[in-house]
Design a protein around this motif. Structure first.
Motif, PDB file in Angstrom:
ATOM      1  N   THR A 162       0.966  -1.399  -0.150  1.00  0.00           N
ATOM      2  CA  THR A 162      -0.063   0.264  -0.022  1.00  0.00           C
ATOM      3  C   THR A 162       1.652   1.088  -0.075  1.00  0.00           C
ATOM      4  N   ALA A 163       1.722   1.726   0.661  1.00  0.00           N
ATOM      5  CA  ALA A 163       3.559   2.285   1.365  1.00  0.00           C
ATOM      6  C   ALA A 163       3.765   2.541  -0.327  1.00  0.00           C
ATOM      7  N   LEU A 164       4.334   1.372  -1.150  1.00  0.00           N
ATOM      8  CA  LEU A 164       4.482   1.394  -2.148  1.00  0.00           C
ATOM      9  C   LEU A 164       3.523   2.502  -3.230  1.00  0.00           C
ATOM     10  N   TYR A 165       2.395   1.689  -3.114  1.00  0.00           N
ATOM     11  CA  TYR A 165       1.532   2.084  -4.243  1.00  0.00           C
ATOM     12  C   TYR A 165       1.382   3.365  -4.291  1.00  0.00           C
ATOM     13  N   ARG A 166       0.914   3.745  -2.808  1.00  0.00           N
ATOM     14  CA  ARG A 166       0.837   5.284  -2.599  1.00  0.00           C
ATOM     15  C   ARG A 166       1.938   6.135  -2.846  1.00  0.00           C
ATOM     16  N   ASP A 167       2.884   5.581  -2.355  1.00  0.00           N
ATOM     17  CA  ASP A 167       4.192   7.204  -3.679  1.00  0.00           C
ATOM     18  C   ASP A 167       4.291   6.804  -4.817  1.00  0.00           C
ATOM     19  N   THR A 168       4.073   5.339  -5.174  1.00  0.00           N
ATOM     20  CA  THR A 168       4.865   5.366  -6.764  1.00  0.00           C
ATOM     21  C   THR A 168       3.813   5.495  -7.545  1.00  0.00           C
ATOM     22  N   PHE A 169       2.184   5.898  -7.451  1.00  0.00           N
ATOM     23  CA  PHE A 169       1.499   5.553  -8.845  1.00  0.00           C
ATOM     24  C   PHE A 169       1.059   7.336  -9.693  1.00  0.00           C
ATOM     25  N   PRO A 170       0.970   8.087  -8.506  1.00  0.00           N
ATOM     26  CA  PRO A 170       1.364   9.357  -9.118  1.00  0.00           C
ATOM     27  C   PRO A 170       2.471   9.742 -10.336  1.00  0.00           C
ATOM     28  N   HIS A 171       3.742   9.202  -9.693  1.00  0.00           N
ATOM     29  CA  HIS A 171       4.975   9.164 -11.030  1.00  0.00           C
ATOM     30  C   HIS A 171       4.303   8.740 -11.477  1.00  0.00           C
ATOM     31  N   VAL A 172       4.354   7.209 -11.905  1.00  0.00           N
ATOM     32  CA  VAL A 172       3.286   6.223 -12.576  1.00  0.00           C
ATOM     33  C   VAL A 172       2.754   7.156 -13.627  1.00  0.00           C
ATOM     34  N   ALA A 173       1.470   7.723 -13.049  1.00  0.00           N
ATOM     35  CA  ALA A 173       0.300   8.439 -13.686  1.00  0.00           C
ATOM     36  C   ALA A 173       1.059   9.755 -14.621  1.00  0.00           C
ATOM     37  N   ARG A 174       2.125  10.102 -14.276  1.00  0.00           N
ATOM     38  CA  ARG A 174       2.712  11.551 -14.748  1.00  0.00           C
ATOM     39  C   ARG A 174       2.870  11.353 -15.987  1.00  0.00           C
ATOM     40  N   VAL A 175       4.243  10.347 -15.644  1.00  0.00           N
ATOM     41  CA  VAL A 175       4.651   9.713 -17.034  1.00  0.00           C
ATOM     42  C   VAL A 175       3.086   9.472 -18.548  1.00  0.00           C
ATOM     43  N   ILE A 176       2.922   8.524 -17.550  1.00  0.00           N
ATOM     44  CA  ILE A 176       1.386   7.830 -18.618  1.00  0.00           C
ATOM     45  C   ILE A 176       0.450   9.047 -19.401  1.00  0.00           C
ATOM     46  N   LYS A 177       0.374   9.489 -18.293  1.00  0.00           N
ATOM     47  CA  LYS A 177      -0.379  11.088 -19.051  1.00  0.00           C
ATOM     48  C   LYS A 177       0.005  11.883 -20.193  1.00  0.00           C
ATOM     49  N   GLN A 178       1.948  12.212 -19.877  1.00  0.00           N
ATOM     50  CA  GLN A 178       2.934  12.505 -20.940  1.00  0.00           C
ATOM     51  C   GLN A 178       2.813  11.792 -21.554  1.00  0.00           C
ATOM     52  N   LEU A 179       2.244  10.883 -22.472  1.00  0.00           N
ATOM     53  CA  LEU A 179       2.650   9.101 -23.294  1.00  0.00           C
ATOM     54  C   LEU A 179       1.285   9.762 -23.859  1.00  0.00           C
ATOM     55  N   GLY A 180      -0.544  10.098 -23.121  1.00  0.00           N
ATOM     56  CA  GLY A 180      -1.165  10.137 -24.256  1.00  0.00           C
ATOM     57  C   GLY A 180      -2.561   9.149 -23.333  1.00  0.00           C
ATOM     58  N   GLY A 181      -2.002   8.673 -22.238  1.00  0.00           N
ATOM     59  CA  GLY A 181      -2.522   7.966 -21.727  1.00  0.00           C
ATOM     60  C   GLY A 181      -3.806   8.570 -20.569  1.00  0.00           C
ATOM     61  N   ASP A 182      -4.583   7.867 -20.501  1.00  0.00           N
ATOM     62  CA  ASP A 182      -5.914   8.227 -19.503  1.00  0.00           C
ATOM     63  C   ASP A 182      -5.530   7.466 -18.196  1.00  0.00           C
ATOM     64  N   LEU A 183      -6.759   7.553 -16.843  1.00  0.00           N
ATOM     65  CA  LEU A 183      -6.176   6.798 -15.756  1.00  0.00           C
ATOM     66  C   LEU A 183      -6.440   5.756 -15.799  1.00  0.00           C
ATOM     67  N   GLU A 184      -7.658   4.684 -17.043  1.00  0.00           N
ATOM     68  CA  GLU A 184      -7.779   3.617 -16.165  1.00  0.00           C
ATOM     69  C   GLU A 184      -6.824   2.707 -16.728  1.00  0.00           C
ATOM     70  N   THR A 185      -6.153   3.172 -17.984  1.00  0.00           N
ATOM     71  CA  THR A 185      -4.689   2.751 -18.390  1.00  0.00           C
ATOM     72  C   THR A 185      -3.783   3.053 -17.900  1.00  0.00           C
ATOM     73  N   ALA A 186      -3.765   4.088 -17.281  1.00  0.00           N
ATOM     74  CA  ALA A 186      -2.448   4.122 -15.915  1.00  0.00           C
ATOM     75  C   ALA A 186      -2.243   3.057 -14.954  1.00  0.00           C
ATOM     76  N   LYS A 187      -3.790   2.949 -14.854  1.00  0.00           N
ATOM     77  CA  LYS A 187      -3.749   1.628 -13.500  1.00  0.00           C
ATOM     78  C   LYS A 187      -3.756   0.614 -13.591  1.00  0.00           C
ATOM     79  N   ASP A 188      -4.534   0.258 -15.170  1.00  0.00           N
ATOM     80  CA  ASP A 188      -3.810  -1.731 -15.304  1.00  0.00           C
ATOM     81  C   ASP A 188      -3.283  -1.811 -16.071  1.00  0.00           C
ATOM     82  N   LEU A 189      -2.085  -0.324 -16.176  1.00  0.00           N
ATOM     83  CA  LEU A 189      -0.544  -0.935 -16.471  1.00  0.00           C
ATOM     84  C   LEU A 189       0.350  -1.256 -14.884  1.00  0.00           C
TER      85      LEU A 189
END
Lengths: 158, 80
Positions: free
Chosen positions: A5-32
């Motif tokens: 849970t801690a790793l999730y909370r800490d890391t997902f915002p970074h991953v979300a920004r990367v996926i957003k930059q690449l053109g992906g949406d929230l659902e895609t970011a979450k799934d990947l």
């Protein structure tokens, strides 16, 4: 699960920004990201040479490129070859999921989560290790028989 | 048939001692039915692993849902 849970909370915002930059949406970011977390959890920590965060961001990026059918340049990171069940495998998997849920839960605890038999007995409310062993055996036989029948059926229709 | 499950398991998990493994492979060559059993068991284990991954996905979704408001605000602002 607290570490996860801690790793999730800490890391997902970074991953979300990367996926957003690449053109992906929230659902895609979450799934990947979930797939990357799974790949991470399947690994032994000594096999991973970078920080958990860097590893997860790298794997998510690779999964994105794979999904977009882009060429993968990153080296040193890889995803297991049989990570996703192919389209052709889905009907059998779905059948086992619904018709054999109890057995599949027990079996995945052993073969996927690599739980100890004693822990399995506690988790699935068996009185002892012996009875959970017997049940696991019966379940594997059942699943194997289902696989066999499906393959016979597939064979007859190909 | 029943004892094959245990033997096949050791073979598939790669925990069979070398000599036993060679013997088992020789037995498979001579016995197409055993070969089929091994094939089906291998696919069964594969199915079980995929099922295990799906359960993990469900757990991870539950973690996401249960995280605090501040986290969710951060995520929403990224995708605005």
């Amino acid at each position: 699960m607290e570490d996860i849970t801690a790793l999730y909370r800490d890391t997902f915002p970074h991953v979300a920004r990367v996926i957003k930059q690449l053109g992906g949406d929230l659902e895609t970011a979450k799934d990947l990201f979930h797939d990357a977390m799974i790949i991470y959890m399947e690994k032994n920590p000594p096999e991973i040479r970078v920080s958990a965060k860097a590893y997860l961001i790298g794997i998510t990026r690779i999964l994105w490129m794979k999904q977009q059918k882009l060429k993968i340049r990153e080296e040193g990171l890889s995803i297991p070859e049989d990570f996703y069940a192919s389209e052709a495998e889905q009907p059998l998997l779905e059948y086992l999921r619904t018709a054999g849920e109890k057995c599949m839960q027990l079996l995945q605890a052993f073969y996927y989560e690599q739980m100890e038999l004693q822990e399995m007995a506690d988790t699935f409310h068996y009185s002892n290790v012996r009875s959970v062993t017997v049940q696991k055996h019966k379940c594997l036989q059942k699943v194997r028989a289902t696989v066999k029948n499906t393959m016979l059926y597939e064979g007859a229709h190909n | 048939m029943k004892e094959h499950i245990t033997e096949t398991e050791a073979y598939l998990l790669g925990i069979m001692p070398e000599t036993e493994r060679l013997l088992f492979e020789a037995k498979m060559l001579a016995d197409p039915a055993l070969q089929e059993d091994v094939k089906h068991q291998r696919r069964a284990i594969q199915m079980i692993r995929w099922y295990g991954r799906d359960l993990q996905r469900e757990r991870l979704s539950a973690i996401y849902d249960a995280l605090d408001a501040e986290f969710h605000l951060t995520i929403t602002s990224i995708f605005k």
